[in-house]
Design a protein around this motif. Sequence first.
Motif, mmCIF file in Angstrom:
data_model
loop_
_atom_site.group_PDB
_atom_site.id
_atom_site.type_symbol
_atom_site.label_atom_id
_atom_site.label_comp_id
_atom_site.label_asym_id
_atom_site.label_seq_id
_atom_site.Cartn_x
_atom_site.Cartn_y
_atom_site.Cartn_z
ATOM 1 N N LEU A 159 0.831 -1.203 0.000
ATOM 2 C CA LEU A 159 0.000 0.000 0.000
ATOM 3 C C LEU A 159 0.868 1.258 0.000
ATOM 4 C CD1 LEU A 159 -3.039 -0.421 2.447
ATOM 5 C CD2 LEU A 159 -3.100 -0.003 -0.005
ATOM 6 N N VAL A 160 1.834 1.298 0.898
ATOM 7 C CA VAL A 160 2.722 2.454 0.955
ATOM 8 C C VAL A 160 3.575 2.521 -0.304
ATOM 9 C CG1 VAL A 160 4.593 3.532 2.267
ATOM 10 C CG2 VAL A 160 2.716 2.401 3.470
ATOM 11 N N GLY A 161 3.939 1.363 -0.858
ATOM 12 C CA GLY A 161 4.709 1.360 -2.092
ATOM 13 C C GLY A 161 3.937 1.948 -3.261
ATOM 14 N N ILE A 162 2.665 1.634 -3.360
ATOM 15 C CA ILE A 162 1.832 2.208 -4.424
ATOM 16 C C ILE A 162 1.760 3.720 -4.269
ATOM 17 C CG2 ILE A 162 -0.520 2.307 -5.330
ATOM 18 C CD1 ILE A 162 -0.768 -0.685 -4.552
ATOM 19 N N ALA A 163 1.568 4.183 -3.019
ATOM 20 C CA ALA A 163 1.514 5.625 -2.778
ATOM 21 C C ALA A 163 2.833 6.295 -3.158
ATOM 22 C CB ALA A 163 1.192 5.893 -1.312
ATOM 23 N N ALA A 164 3.965 5.670 -2.824
ATOM 24 C CA ALA A 164 5.269 6.234 -3.167
ATOM 25 C C ALA A 164 5.474 6.276 -4.678
ATOM 26 C CB ALA A 164 6.375 5.418 -2.500
ATOM 27 N N ASP A 165 4.985 5.264 -5.387
ATOM 28 C CA ASP A 165 5.124 5.274 -6.844
ATOM 29 C C ASP A 165 4.345 6.430 -7.464
ATOM 30 O OD1 ASP A 165 5.926 3.547 -9.364
ATOM 31 O OD2 ASP A 165 3.837 4.143 -9.650
ATOM 32 N N TRP A 166 3.190 6.745 -6.909
ATOM 33 C CA TRP A 166 2.441 7.895 -7.426
ATOM 34 C C TRP A 166 3.202 9.201 -7.199
ATOM 35 C CZ3 TRP A 166 -2.861 6.087 -5.046
ATOM 36 C CH2 TRP A 166 -3.370 5.037 -5.826
ATOM 37 N N CYS A 167 4.016 9.237 -6.144
ATOM 38 C CA CYS A 167 4.853 10.424 -5.942
ATOM 39 C C CYS A 167 5.896 10.536 -7.056
ATOM 40 C CB CYS A 167 5.544 10.362 -4.588
ATOM 41 S SG CYS A 167 4.431 10.594 -3.192
ATOM 42 N N VAL A 168 6.454 9.395 -7.448
ATOM 43 C CA VAL A 168 7.436 9.411 -8.541
ATOM 44 C C VAL A 168 6.777 9.887 -9.828
ATOM 45 C CG1 VAL A 168 8.971 7.973 -9.938
ATOM 46 C CG2 VAL A 168 8.826 7.615 -7.463
ATOM 47 N N ARG A 169 5.535 9.472 -10.054
ATOM 48 C CA ARG A 169 4.824 9.844 -11.286
ATOM 49 C C ARG A 169 4.127 11.199 -11.158
ATOM 50 N NH1 ARG A 169 4.213 4.846 -14.197
ATOM 51 N NH2 ARG A 169 4.896 3.113 -12.885
ATOM 52 N N ARG A 170 4.193 11.815 -9.957
ATOM 53 C CA ARG A 170 3.602 13.133 -9.714
ATOM 54 C C ARG A 170 2.096 13.129 -10.016
ATOM 55 N NH1 ARG A 170 7.229 17.731 -12.355
ATOM 56 N NH2 ARG A 170 5.762 18.970 -11.103
ATOM 57 N N THR A 171 1.418 12.151 -9.421
ATOM 58 C CA THR A 171 -0.023 12.040 -9.625
ATOM 59 C C THR A 171 -0.671 11.488 -8.358
ATOM 60 O OG1 THR A 171 -1.724 11.095 -11.058
ATOM 61 C CG2 THR A 171 0.137 9.695 -10.540
ATOM 62 N N ARG A 172 -1.959 11.703 -8.182
ATOM 63 C CA ARG A 172 -2.791 11.094 -7.139
ATOM 64 C C ARG A 172 -2.229 11.303 -5.733
ATOM 65 N NH1 ARG A 172 -3.978 5.245 -10.068
ATOM 66 N NH2 ARG A 172 -4.943 6.083 -11.965
ATOM 67 N N TRP A 173 -1.831 12.523 -5.416
ATOM 68 C CA TRP A 173 -1.261 12.769 -4.092
ATOM 69 C C TRP A 173 -2.311 12.548 -3.011
ATOM 70 C CZ3 TRP A 173 -1.943 15.865 0.156
ATOM 71 C CH2 TRP A 173 -0.865 15.967 1.042
ATOM 72 N N VAL A 174 -3.526 12.973 -3.249
ATOM 73 C CA VAL A 174 -4.577 12.812 -2.244
ATOM 74 C C VAL A 174 -4.884 11.327 -2.027
ATOM 75 C CG1 VAL A 174 -7.005 13.258 -1.739
ATOM 76 C CG2 VAL A 174 -5.571 15.076 -2.700
ATOM 77 N N ALA A 175 -5.016 10.583 -3.113
ATOM 78 C CA ALA A 175 -5.298 9.151 -2.981
ATOM 79 C C ALA A 175 -4.146 8.439 -2.280
ATOM 80 C CB ALA A 175 -5.550 8.542 -4.360
ATOM 81 N N GLY A 176 -2.906 8.810 -2.616
ATOM 82 C CA GLY A 176 -1.756 8.200 -1.961
ATOM 83 C C GLY A 176 -1.721 8.495 -0.471
ATOM 84 N N THR A 177 -2.106 9.712 -0.100
ATOM 85 C CA THR A 177 -2.159 10.063 1.322
ATOM 86 C C THR A 177 -3.174 9.192 2.053
ATOM 87 O OG1 THR A 177 -1.546 12.335 0.772
ATOM 88 C CG2 THR A 177 -2.549 11.954 2.920
ATOM 89 N N LEU A 178 -4.293 8.941 1.419
ATOM 90 C CA LEU A 178 -5.309 8.079 2.040
ATOM 91 C C LEU A 178 -4.800 6.643 2.176
ATOM 92 C CD1 LEU A 178 -8.530 9.421 0.284
ATOM 93 C CD2 LEU A 178 -7.753 9.873 2.611
#
Length: 876
Positions: free
Chosen positions: A198-217
């Motif tokens: 779960l945290v890995g998916i959120a971190a990958d979105w940071c690399v792609r600069r997308t879905r910051w809100v979803a990643g935070t959740l």
Amino acid sequence: MAPTPATPQEAARPQEVAPSRPGRPLPAALRGVLRRLGAPWLAAVLSMGAYCLALALHGSYPLGPRSRAVNDLGNQFVPFHARLWDLLHGTANGDLYFNWSSGYGVPFLADFFTYLMNPFSWLVGLFPRALADFPVFLVTLASIGLGAALMTVFLGLLHPGSGWLRALLSVGYGLCGWVLNDGFADPMWMWGLVALPLVGIAADWCVRRTRWVAGTLLVAVAWAGNFYTAAMATLAMALVLGVRLLTAPPGARGDRLRAAGRAAAMAAVGIALTGPVLTVSLLASRAAQPAPEVLYRHRPPPLYQLAQLLPGGHGGSPAPNIFIGVPGLLLVAAFPFVRAVPPRVRIGWYALAAGVAVSFVWKPTVLLWHGLALPNGSPYRAAFVLSGILVMISWLALAHRPRPRELAAGAGLVALLAVLCRDQGAVSTATWVLVAGGGAATLAALAVLTVPSGARTDRTRTAVAAALTGTVLLGSAYTAFSVTAVRDRIAWFRPKTTLTPASLAVRAGLAGRADWPRSRTDPGPHEFANNDPLLLGGEGGSYYSSYVPAVTARTLQALGAGWYMRGRHTLSFEDPVGRAVMGVGSYLSAAHGRLTAYRAPHAPLLTVRDGPPPAAGGEPSTVFARQERLLGAAVYEVPRLTPAGGAVPLPVRGGWLLPPAPLPAAGRKVAGPDAAGTAFTARCAPGGVVVWSAPWFAGRVGGPGGHVEGAGKYDITANAASVLGRVPADGKVTVRVHGQGWQVVPERAVGCLSPRRLAAAVGALRGPRTLTADGHRLTARLPRGAAGRAVLAVPAVAGWSCAVDGGPSRAPASDGGLLAVPLGRGAGQLSCAYVPPGLRPGLAVSGAAGLVLVAVAFGGRLRRRSRLRPSKEARA
């Protein structure tokens, strides 16, 4: 463009209506969703199926006649889930804030956050309470499946490639060594298996600069489910993100910094969203009774640690359990030889895995992984993160299509590892079967699958895919079976059950005697589980948790109750005065070999006393004096013990030092002075009850009416004050003591209780006219003319506030460790409420984080609208 005219054949066909045609192809978007979900579902089904197949082959619960194999710690979690069932169905004594059933009243919210926040734990509400152990098994099973499914998703983000192959590697993560050896018995830890991807998916979105809100959740969900393992997962994924950014193709340095900044902000806000979980648990941990001192004595030898990479075994010595199955191991070994992977990537990921492995066995980093405190148990609870990193490496190797000779080089390394570790405890017959048989089949299948597509037919690919899938399924099942079989031969993992016909019958009997809150019904001894009151009902003193308040543990022990684990596990009172002080009107006892219910004289749960508490003049030196102070009357004679035969004791300050006097073996008599150990005598009024109190004594003590076994060890295990019988007609009390090794017997270890005085003292105590206990609140109508103070038979833990006659709420005082509220004159009503310390600050932090999240989401929406809105020039 004009539409293409229909052919005569098409024009002749009847027109189709989309909704009524079941054979119509699915929309492209839906097909894409199903295609993306197919691989995670496959990983979940295979991992859960392999685990169930292993349990069925072994005959383990719930797929066989064996009991569910849990360790002594795991045995506390069925009672906690039974408590959750009671909360969900409205039958619990208390609520989320406070638990009236255990420890004579203890806080509960930190327990809930730590032990019951895995969302799968809430499945317990769908089953009958008598089957609460089955949903506890489902927590483990569902966490395995969800963890494997999410890892499949994360691997696809790490590098694109076949979803089916990602699913097969994720099965190794779902059934890694940590799951089969450590996590399976602790349902709350199993959420860590979910938190890592779960945290890995959120971190990958940071690399792609997308879905910051979803990643935070996602980060918030990971931390809410179990903050302990989520912290380990977050630290591990921070290291993974660092390696990804450092090994990425050369590019703008600012992009890497922005990705790291987004990840740090995402983690901070996501963790802050779970503010109450952290603040309540942190303050509860600080107020808890300290655990026994834990020392990290030595790290496992290098070969023993490397042997944990090989599946199928269970070593006798503690070590990080990290194996991920044969396919994953083969690809990890082949990774350094895969030339399609840039050298910096190979070096970075191998350095990461090696660094994490070393950090598990170096004390400063062991402390870092476990929140700066050595755990009371295995020091390798974070091992699942290394298993996850190894699965990521195996996927990077496979996604780059390793050549047959590169796979062969990896197979050679695996064979060398097996030979070097052949004498290690973690290597068994199952290990050789899996490495040799499963390794050969996996190597052949991967060699076929990685050749160019033109060199094989679809039929060949299907056959090889089926063979590889079967190999993974059967290999994982055999691994789980072999580990379970070895583990069940270890005494600490001895199979046991808690919800048995005997315990269910006891629960029914206790329910029939319930008189709460006028008096407590104590389940009595530690008989079925580590938290019997949660399992059986009633309001007992037994309580086992990392959050046992120090005030609770020390107050109960000072009054004569026993404890284990330096007070992390409290026990009920076994003497009449202790029960009377705590308002126990009915209790169970196993003194005669079977559980029997008894009635007892008791004080009300709330008593009104004249005047202020006794002035602090030093702690009374004996349990008997402390009990009398709370009872408000003298009910004991406490004579000095005098040596009267047997092994001669040595006088020491405050007592006697006994030489070792071993008990005779069964069927053999021992002659001489040591046959009876050491005898002590004392004189009391005839007919009194002889109570023995020696908290730290280990050995056997015999009295006028029987004997008790002491297992005391300062300050780890404390014995409860126990009844030894009645004072004989001549008034001479003889106590015979056999110590295990050198033991100290207190000079005032015997108290002679007058039942008549106890009954008079209890009868003289004034209770309330009415008393209501509703969740975490108490409300009492006091007797006319109430003055002085009200004493509640509840340990004085922080968080209580009380108001008299609707006045301002104030924190109560302590009277001998129990709650005491000054009343003044003419008080008529008393109301008290408990709020967990840290709850309000935690809610404030969570609310602030929620505002940040809303602001970011709203701001992002405005920016997207502004980008899509045409400019004035374009509109003109």
